[in-house]
Write a protein that holds these residues in place. Structure first.
Motif, PDB file in Angstrom:
ATOM      1  N   UNK A 154       0.898  -1.181   0.000  1.00 41.06           N
ATOM      2  CA  UNK A 154       0.000   0.000   0.000  1.00 41.06           C
ATOM      3  C   UNK A 154       0.925   1.217   0.000  1.00 41.06           C
ATOM      4  N   UNK A 155       1.515   1.515  -1.177  1.00 39.85           N
ATOM      5  CA  UNK A 155       2.596   2.505  -1.246  1.00 39.85           C
ATOM      6  C   UNK A 155       2.223   3.879  -0.688  1.00 39.85           C
ATOM      7  N   UNK A 156       0.973   4.298  -0.856  1.00 35.62           N
ATOM      8  CA  UNK A 156       0.623   5.655  -0.414  1.00 35.62           C
ATOM      9  C   UNK A 156       0.600   5.776   1.118  1.00 35.62           C
ATOM     10  N   UNK A 157       0.550   4.667   1.820  1.00 33.12           N
ATOM     11  CA  UNK A 157       0.571   4.706   3.288  1.00 33.12           C
ATOM     12  C   UNK A 157       1.916   4.266   3.859  1.00 33.12           C
ATOM     13  N   UNK A 158       2.842   3.824   2.996  1.00 31.53           N
ATOM     14  CA  UNK A 158       4.155   3.334   3.448  1.00 31.53           C
ATOM     15  C   UNK A 158       4.994   4.527   3.920  1.00 31.53           C
ATOM     16  N   UNK A 159       5.994   4.313   4.791  1.00 28.45           N
ATOM     17  CA  UNK A 159       6.428   3.016   5.332  1.00 28.45           C
ATOM     18  C   UNK A 159       5.615   2.612   6.564  1.00 28.45           C
ATOM     19  N   UNK A 160       5.688   1.315   6.892  1.00 28.09           N
ATOM     20  CA  UNK A 160       4.923   0.746   7.995  1.00 28.09           C
ATOM     21  C   UNK A 160       5.823   0.338   9.159  1.00 28.09           C
ATOM     22  N   UNK A 161       5.286   0.466  10.378  1.00 26.09           N
ATOM     23  CA  UNK A 161       6.017   0.024  11.578  1.00 26.09           C
ATOM     24  C   UNK A 161       6.080  -1.500  11.637  1.00 26.09           C
ATOM     25  N   UNK A 162       5.121  -2.139  10.987  1.00 18.91           N
ATOM     26  CA  UNK A 162       5.108  -3.597  10.951  1.00 18.91           C
ATOM     27  C   UNK A 162       4.308  -4.059   9.754  1.00 18.91           C
ATOM     28  N   UNK A 163       4.635  -5.253   9.253  1.00 22.30           N
ATOM     29  CA  UNK A 163       3.880  -5.848   8.143  1.00 22.30           C
ATOM     30  C   UNK A 163       3.570  -7.290   8.528  1.00 22.30           C
ATOM     31  N   UNK A 164       2.302  -7.681   8.391  1.00 23.44           N
ATOM     32  CA  UNK A 164       1.892  -9.040   8.711  1.00 23.44           C
ATOM     33  C   UNK A 164       1.245  -9.646   7.473  1.00 23.44           C
ATOM     34  N   UNK A 165       1.730 -10.814   7.098  1.00 23.47           N
ATOM     35  CA  UNK A 165       1.207 -11.482   5.905  1.00 23.47           C
ATOM     36  C   UNK A 165       0.563 -12.776   6.372  1.00 23.47           C
ATOM     37  N   UNK A 166      -0.724 -12.969   6.041  1.00 23.58           N
ATOM     38  CA  UNK A 166      -1.434 -14.135   6.579  1.00 23.58           C
ATOM     39  C   UNK A 166      -1.819 -15.121   5.480  1.00 23.58           C
ATOM     40  N   UNK A 167      -1.133 -15.042   4.326  1.00 22.96           N
ATOM     41  CA  UNK A 167      -1.208 -16.067   3.287  1.00 22.96           C
ATOM     42  C   UNK A 167       0.252 -16.308   2.909  1.00 22.96           C
ATOM     43  N   UNK A 176       6.950  -5.424  -0.538  1.00 22.15           N
ATOM     44  CA  UNK A 176       6.603  -5.430   0.890  1.00 22.15           C
ATOM     45  C   UNK A 176       7.836  -5.115   1.727  1.00 22.15           C
ATOM     46  N   UNK A 177       8.967  -5.701   1.345  1.00 22.48           N
ATOM     47  CA  UNK A 177      10.216  -5.399   2.068  1.00 22.48           C
ATOM     48  C   UNK A 177      10.516  -3.904   1.983  1.00 22.48           C
ATOM     49  N   UNK A 178      10.287  -3.327   0.796  1.00 22.14           N
ATOM     50  CA  UNK A 178      10.564  -1.899   0.596  1.00 22.14           C
ATOM     51  C   UNK A 178       9.708  -1.015   1.500  1.00 22.14           C
ATOM     52  N   UNK A 179       8.518  -1.503   1.880  1.00 20.27           N
ATOM     53  CA  UNK A 179       7.577  -0.652   2.628  1.00 20.27           C
ATOM     54  C   UNK A 179       7.691  -0.800   4.151  1.00 20.27           C
ATOM     55  N   UNK A 180       8.725  -1.533   4.595  1.00 22.89           N
ATOM     56  CA  UNK A 180       8.943  -1.716   6.033  1.00 22.89           C
ATOM     57  C   UNK A 180       9.916  -0.652   6.546  1.00 22.89           C
ATOM     58  N   UNK A 181       9.567  -0.040   7.689  1.00 22.67           N
ATOM     59  CA  UNK A 181      10.451   0.963   8.311  1.00 22.67           C
ATOM     60  C   UNK A 181      11.706   0.304   8.864  1.00 22.67           C
TER      61      UNK A 181
END
Ligand code: SAH
Length: 231
Positions: A154-167, A176-181
């Motif tokens: 979700x590039x417009x809201x990145x970066x994220x304090x955490x990312x959780x993938x449930x699939x 996804x790696x790029x969008x992690x703080x």
């Protein structure tokens, strides 16, 4: 204020306390007993009405120690796995988390109950619309749902304090790696039939990773399959 669930229109007080009792037992016997200690995670798991996130046909099993079907061939994860993944994220009030795989919305609601801002993406339209409506109805105002493929994050809201993938993807999507703080954790099951739950941490110079436990998640679908096909 903790987001709180209603217990269904017209539900009795007895019913509400029945579910609260089940929730309390779930936390003690399935979650604390297996070593999850974060008090905010435990409090959230005691708050979110899991029975609202499963189909009526399996509602009586809402608090059993396993995953349950949620329709469209997908599942809501075992309560312990939800608690463990939430603890591994190491996030708190005001933090921003990206979730890939909204499913029923339960995991997002647990984070929402911890005052985390959640940006969650679901690829299956029917599940997505149902989850968005459910989260709205139950009052999880800090959870934002988008319908589509989560491969690109979700590039417009990145970066994220955490990312959780449930699939589970076989390989972690680069976007996804790029969008992690820096300092943030990504909690993700990786693999095909055999999967490992991994925690990827972004450092100043790159990423570190550790494997936590073997898990079984539904596969990540969509764009990721084209990337694997090219390898
Ligand atoms: N977190 C959910 C359970 C998720 S099940 C809960 O608490 O209920 C995994 C979900 O990931 C499924 O609903 C599946 O449709 C979804 N999914 C699979 N691949 C995806 C992708 N590329 N983008 C977004 N969602 C995906």
């Amino acid at each position: 204020m903790l987001a709180c669930g209603d217990f269904g229109r017209g539900a009795s007080k007895e019913q509400a306390s029945h579910w609260a009792g089940q929730r309390d037992r779930m936390v003690r016997e399935q979650i604390e007993a297996r070593g999850v200690r974060d008090p905010e995670v435990l409090a959230a798991m005691r708050t979110v009405p899991r029975e609202e996130f499963v189909p009526p046909a399996v509602r009586d099993h809402a608090y059993t120690d396993g995953p349950l079907p949620i329709g469209d061939g997908q599942t809501i994860s075992q309560p312990y796995i939800v608690a463990l993944m939430t603890e591994l994220l190491e996030v708190g009030p005001g933090d921003k988390v990206l979730e890939i795989g909204t499913g029923s919305g339960y995991q997002a609601a647990v984070l929402g109950a911890m005052q985390v801002s959640v940006y969650t993406i679901e690829i299956r339209p029917a599940l997505c619309h149902e989850a968005a409506q459910r989260l709205r109805r139950l009052g999880y105002a800090t959870v934002h749902v988008r319908c589509g493929d989560g491969y690109g994050g979700w590039p417009t809201e990145a970066p994220f304090d955490g990312i959780i993938v449930t699939a589970a993807p076989e390989k972690i999507p680069d976007p996804l790696l790029d969008q992690l703080k820096v300092g943030g954790h990504m909690v993700i099951p990786v693999g095909s039939f055999y999967q490992e739950l991994k925690v990827i941490t972004r450092t100043q110079s790159g990423f570190t990773q550790k494997s936590v436990i073997p898990v079984r998640f539904v596969p990540m679908t969509g764009e990721i399959e084209r990337h694997l096909g090219r390898q």
